[in-house]
Scaffold this active site. Structure first.
Site, short mmCIF file in Angstrom:
data_model
loop_
_atom_site.label_atom_id
_atom_site.label_comp_id
_atom_site.label_asym_id
_atom_site.label_seq_id
_atom_site.Cartn_x
_atom_site.Cartn_y
_atom_site.Cartn_z
N ARG A 61 9.44 29.87 -20.14
CA ARG A 61 9.91 30.21 -18.78
C ARG A 61 9.00 29.63 -17.71
O ARG A 61 9.42 29.44 -16.57
CB ARG A 61 10.09 31.73 -18.65
CG ARG A 61 11.31 32.23 -19.41
CD ARG A 61 11.38 33.75 -19.41
NE ARG A 61 10.29 34.39 -20.07
CZ ARG A 61 10.20 34.60 -21.39
NH1 ARG A 61 11.18 34.23 -22.17
NH2 ARG A 61 9.15 35.19 -21.91
N GLU A 98 -1.41 40.02 -31.38
CA GLU A 98 -1.58 41.38 -31.91
C GLU A 98 -1.77 41.33 -33.44
O GLU A 98 -2.65 41.94 -34.00
CB GLU A 98 -0.35 42.21 -31.52
CG GLU A 98 -0.58 43.70 -31.62
CD GLU A 98 0.66 44.46 -31.18
OE1 GLU A 98 1.58 43.85 -30.59
OE2 GLU A 98 0.70 45.67 -31.46
#
Ligand code: AMP
Length: 174
Positions: A61, A98
């Site tokens: 994006r 993560e």
């Protein structure tokens, strides 16, 4: 149009792409010509005194906002992409997720010593992607004169990873 209009256009999508994530959907901003212009106008204002030589835009994006900003400022755009997507010779930077790690790349000849760069992405979360992108830019000898985001998720403290750089985020989520 104002920053508040921008803020209210962004949609929260619960549990996308996986459970526990609230995804910030920025497509309504792209859908509305005045909102898109409002966002790009604010980004461009950050460079009214010092124009970058290149916009470095982060997949994917970031490409959308980065292209419009580059066009408005009259400078080139350089993509930072996920590993394996760029066709020419690249340099890479790994960063922690993560679970596990990821790698991003930039073309080795895309920037040179002394180039002034504005880095852009749609959203600052943990800051891992931006910090790795900064490293790529600086490895090529260029310098960051500003970093721009449409949205900053302040509670994830991503700014700590990009300390010392001028950061502009249009919408701050507390
Ligand atoms: P980070 O490296 O954690 O700062 O993540 C930033 C990148 O992940 C950006 O390219 C964002 O587009 C994307 N991202 C992370 N979290 C979200 C979220 N909650 N909503 C939308 N995009 C996200």
């Amino acid at each position: 149009m104002s920053l508040m209009d921008l803020e209210s256009a962004i949609r929260d999508i619960k549990d996308f792409p996986k459970e526990g994530i609230i995804f910030k959907d920025i497509t309504p901003v792209l859908h509305s010509a005045p909102l898109f212009a409002e966002a790009i106008g604010h980004f461009a204002d950050a460079y009214s005194e010092k124009r970058p030589d290149y916009i470095v835009a982060i997949e994917s994006r970031g490409f959308i906002f980065g292209s419009a900003l580059a066009y408005k400022l009259g400078c080139g755009i350089v993509p930072v992409r996920k590993k394996g997507k760029l066709p020419y010779k690249t340099i890479e930077e790994r960063y922690d997720l993560e679970y596990g790690s990821a790698a991003i790349e930039i073309h080795a000849d895309a920037l040179k010593k002394g180039d002034k760069v504005a880095l852009i992405d749609d959203l600052l979360a943990t800051g891992g992607t931006s910090a790795a992108s900064i490293k790529l830019v600086e490895k090529l000898g260029a310098s960051i004169i500003g970093i721009n985001f449409l949205v900053e998720l302040c509670f994830l403290n991503g700014r700590d990873k990009i300390k010392g750089y001028p950061v502009q985020s249009l919408i701050k989520v507390k």
